[in-house]
Design a protein around this motif. Structure first.
Motif, PDB file in Angstrom:
ATOM      1  N   GLU A 224     -26.198  36.524 -40.852  1.00 18.18           N
ATOM      2  CA  GLU A 224     -25.126  37.014 -41.695  1.00 18.18           C
ATOM      3  C   GLU A 224     -25.734  37.722 -42.902  1.00 18.18           C
ATOM      4  OE1 GLU A 224     -21.006  35.408 -43.701  1.00 18.18           O
ATOM      5  OE2 GLU A 224     -22.609  33.977 -43.320  1.00 18.18           O
ATOM      6  N   ASN A 225     -25.174  38.861 -43.268  1.00 17.59           N
ATOM      7  CA  ASN A 225     -25.647  39.608 -44.419  1.00 17.59           C
ATOM      8  C   ASN A 225     -25.233  38.851 -45.690  1.00 17.59           C
ATOM      9  OD1 ASN A 225     -26.193  41.431 -46.470  1.00 17.59           O
ATOM     10  ND2 ASN A 225     -25.385  43.190 -45.353  1.00 17.59           N
ATOM     11  N   PRO A 226     -26.218  38.396 -46.487  1.00 17.01           N
ATOM     12  CA  PRO A 226     -25.850  37.632 -47.686  1.00 17.01           C
ATOM     13  C   PRO A 226     -25.282  38.496 -48.809  1.00 17.01           C
ATOM     14  CG  PRO A 226     -28.227  37.885 -47.547  1.00 17.01           C
ATOM     15  CD  PRO A 226     -27.659  38.480 -46.296  1.00 17.01           C
ATOM     16  N   PHE A 227     -25.423  39.815 -48.695  1.00 15.54           N
ATOM     17  CA  PHE A 227     -24.999  40.703 -49.773  1.00 15.54           C
ATOM     18  C   PHE A 227     -23.659  41.388 -49.510  1.00 15.54           C
ATOM     19  CE2 PHE A 227     -29.703  40.809 -49.661  1.00 15.54           C
ATOM     20  CZ  PHE A 227     -29.911  40.070 -50.815  1.00 15.54           C
ATOM     21  N   ALA A 228     -23.150  41.288 -48.288  1.00 10.50           N
ATOM     22  CA  ALA A 228     -21.890  41.959 -47.957  1.00 10.50           C
ATOM     23  C   ALA A 228     -21.062  41.058 -47.048  1.00 10.50           C
ATOM     24  CB  ALA A 228     -22.165  43.293 -47.271  1.00 10.50           C
ATOM     25  N   LYS A 229     -19.781  41.085 -47.266  1.00 13.97           N
ATOM     26  CA  LYS A 229     -18.871  40.258 -46.474  1.00 13.97           C
ATOM     27  C   LYS A 229     -18.623  40.916 -45.115  1.00 13.97           C
ATOM     28  CE  LYS A 229     -14.376  38.084 -46.640  1.00 13.97           C
ATOM     29  NZ  LYS A 229     -13.119  37.970 -47.318  1.00 13.97           N
ATOM     30  N   ASP A 230     -18.617  40.112 -44.059  1.00 14.42           N
ATOM     31  CA  ASP A 230     -18.313  40.543 -42.692  1.00 14.42           C
ATOM     32  C   ASP A 230     -19.318  41.544 -42.127  1.00 14.42           C
ATOM     33  OD1 ASP A 230     -16.082  38.921 -42.803  1.00 14.42           O
ATOM     34  OD2 ASP A 230     -14.728  40.551 -43.352  1.00 14.42           O
ATOM     35  N   GLU A 231     -20.565  41.487 -42.587  1.00 18.47           N
ATOM     36  CA  GLU A 231     -21.629  42.334 -42.059  1.00 18.47           C
ATOM     37  C   GLU A 231     -22.800  41.456 -41.646  1.00 18.47           C
ATOM     38  OE1 GLU A 231     -22.772  45.415 -44.773  1.00 18.47           O
ATOM     39  OE2 GLU A 231     -20.806  46.345 -44.745  1.00 18.47           O
ATOM     40  N   VAL A 232     -23.647  41.999 -40.782  1.00 17.42           N
ATOM     41  CA  VAL A 232     -24.809  41.257 -40.305  1.00 17.42           C
ATOM     42  C   VAL A 232     -26.098  41.978 -40.692  1.00 17.42           C
ATOM     43  CG1 VAL A 232     -23.640  40.124 -38.380  1.00 17.42           C
ATOM     44  CG2 VAL A 232     -24.683  42.360 -38.041  1.00 17.42           C
ATOM     45  N   ALA A 233     -27.179  41.215 -40.647  1.00 18.54           N
ATOM     46  CA  ALA A 233     -28.513  41.747 -40.912  1.00 18.54           C
ATOM     47  C   ALA A 233     -29.376  41.499 -39.694  1.00 18.54           C
ATOM     48  CB  ALA A 233     -29.121  41.076 -42.135  1.00 18.54           C
TER      49      ALA A 233
ATOM     50  N   LEU B 268     -17.267  43.577 -39.360  1.00 21.52           N
ATOM     51  CA  LEU B 268     -16.772  42.910 -38.163  1.00 21.52           C
ATOM     52  C   LEU B 268     -15.459  42.222 -38.528  1.00 21.52           C
ATOM     53  CD1 LEU B 268     -20.128  41.353 -36.956  1.00 21.52           C
ATOM     54  CD2 LEU B 268     -18.994  43.365 -36.051  1.00 21.52           C
ATOM     55  N   ASP B 269     -14.368  42.691 -37.950  1.00 23.17           N
ATOM     56  CA  ASP B 269     -13.067  42.131 -38.312  1.00 23.17           C
ATOM     57  C   ASP B 269     -12.651  40.954 -37.440  1.00 23.17           C
ATOM     58  OD1 ASP B 269     -12.773  43.774 -36.140  1.00 23.17           O
ATOM     59  OD2 ASP B 269     -10.796  44.509 -36.710  1.00 23.17           O
ATOM     60  N   LYS B 270     -13.391  40.702 -36.361  1.00 22.26           N
ATOM     61  CA  LYS B 270     -13.094  39.560 -35.494  1.00 22.26           C
ATOM     62  C   LYS B 270     -14.371  39.132 -34.781  1.00 22.26           C
ATOM     63  CE  LYS B 270     -11.840  42.409 -31.560  1.00 22.26           C
ATOM     64  NZ  LYS B 270     -10.927  42.613 -30.471  1.00 22.26           N
TER      65      LYS B 270
ATOM     66  N   LYS C 222     -16.616  34.558 -35.872  1.00 21.54           N
ATOM     67  CA  LYS C 222     -16.090  34.724 -37.218  1.00 21.54           C
ATOM     68  C   LYS C 222     -15.036  33.659 -37.481  1.00 21.54           C
ATOM     69  CE  LYS C 222     -13.976  37.920 -40.373  1.00 21.54           C
ATOM     70  NZ  LYS C 222     -13.424  39.219 -40.631  1.00 21.54           N
ATOM     71  N   HIS C 223     -15.251  32.895 -38.526  1.00 19.05           N
ATOM     72  CA  HIS C 223     -14.282  31.892 -38.944  1.00 19.05           C
ATOM     73  C   HIS C 223     -14.282  31.841 -40.462  1.00 19.05           C
ATOM     74  CE1 HIS C 223     -17.509  28.917 -39.769  1.00 19.05           C
ATOM     75  NE2 HIS C 223     -18.094  29.524 -38.774  1.00 19.05           N
ATOM     76  N   ASP C 224     -13.106  31.652 -41.019  1.00 17.59           N
ATOM     77  CA  ASP C 224     -12.903  31.703 -42.469  1.00 17.59           C
ATOM     78  C   ASP C 224     -13.485  33.016 -42.985  1.00 17.59           C
ATOM     79  OD1 ASP C 224     -11.767  29.181 -42.244  1.00 17.59           O
ATOM     80  OD2 ASP C 224     -13.675  28.160 -42.618  1.00 17.59           O
ATOM     81  N   SER C 225     -14.476  32.945 -43.856  1.00 16.65           N
ATOM     82  CA  SER C 225     -15.128  34.168 -44.338  1.00 16.65           C
ATOM     83  C   SER C 225     -16.610  34.130 -43.982  1.00 16.65           C
ATOM     84  CB  SER C 225     -14.946  34.292 -45.846  1.00 16.65           C
ATOM     85  OG  SER C 225     -15.565  33.192 -46.487  1.00 16.65           O
TER      86      SER C 225
END
Length: 177
Positions: A32-41, A83-85, A108-111
């Protein structure tokens, strides 16, 4: 010849043989990208799973069939697509020497995003087990067909096409032999 001339000649000769070591990504994981919500690294790792911090620069990846040029800094690149889902991500890195691919399921669950690596062996095992159970227990055939349909729908709904399914299996088999 003077000593300065000889030293200069030797330095030029050594500089001609010296080359920068090429850096290759042989393994990678998804976080999980720690700097952006709903993005991956995407993190370049070695066989022990530790981050290869010497990986820097632009590297070509194919992500779910789309070409992406990712910029790695200290072994990490950010995939800047939200990623919205929950969905599947098929990442493939190909360079001049080899090709490496991994299939991930991003739950994806919660945020929060939880990536899980899916082995090609699981993709082969589930349909094979269903076929074997249906063959062994004739009454199980209808249930096996229903489970297989649910499995297929889950894969399709999660963003994994039939092509990605088989490409993952063939890529895994290629590395076995």
């Amino acid at each position: 010849m003077s000593i300065k001339t000889v030293c200069t000649f030797l330095l030029l000769l050594m500089a001609g043989f010296a080359q920068a070591a090429e850096v290759h990504i042989n393994q990678f994981i998804l976080k999980e990208n720690p700097f952006a919500k709903d993005e991956v690294a995407i993190v370049a790792t070695d066989s022990a799973g530790t981050i290869q911090e010497n990986i820097n620069g632009l590297f070509n990846f194919t992500i779910n069939g789309f070409q992406e040029e990712l910029k790695f800094e200290n072994g990490t690149a950010f995939y800047h697509h939200k990623l919205d889902k929950s969905s599947f991500l098929y990442l493939k890195h190909k360079d001049d020497f080899s090709s490496h691919a991994n299939l991930f399921y991003i739950f994806k669950h919660d945020s929060k995003l939880d990536p899980y690596k899916i082995s090609w062996k699981v993709l082969v095992a589930v349909p094979l087990i269903l076929v074997l159970l249906g063959y062994m227990f004739k009454r199980f055939i209808i249930i096996a067909i229903v489970i297989f349909c649910v499995f297929s729908y889950f894969n399709y709904h999660g963003g994994m096409s039939l092509g990605t399914f088989f490409e993952t299996i063939f890529d895994g088999l290629k590395h076995v032999f």
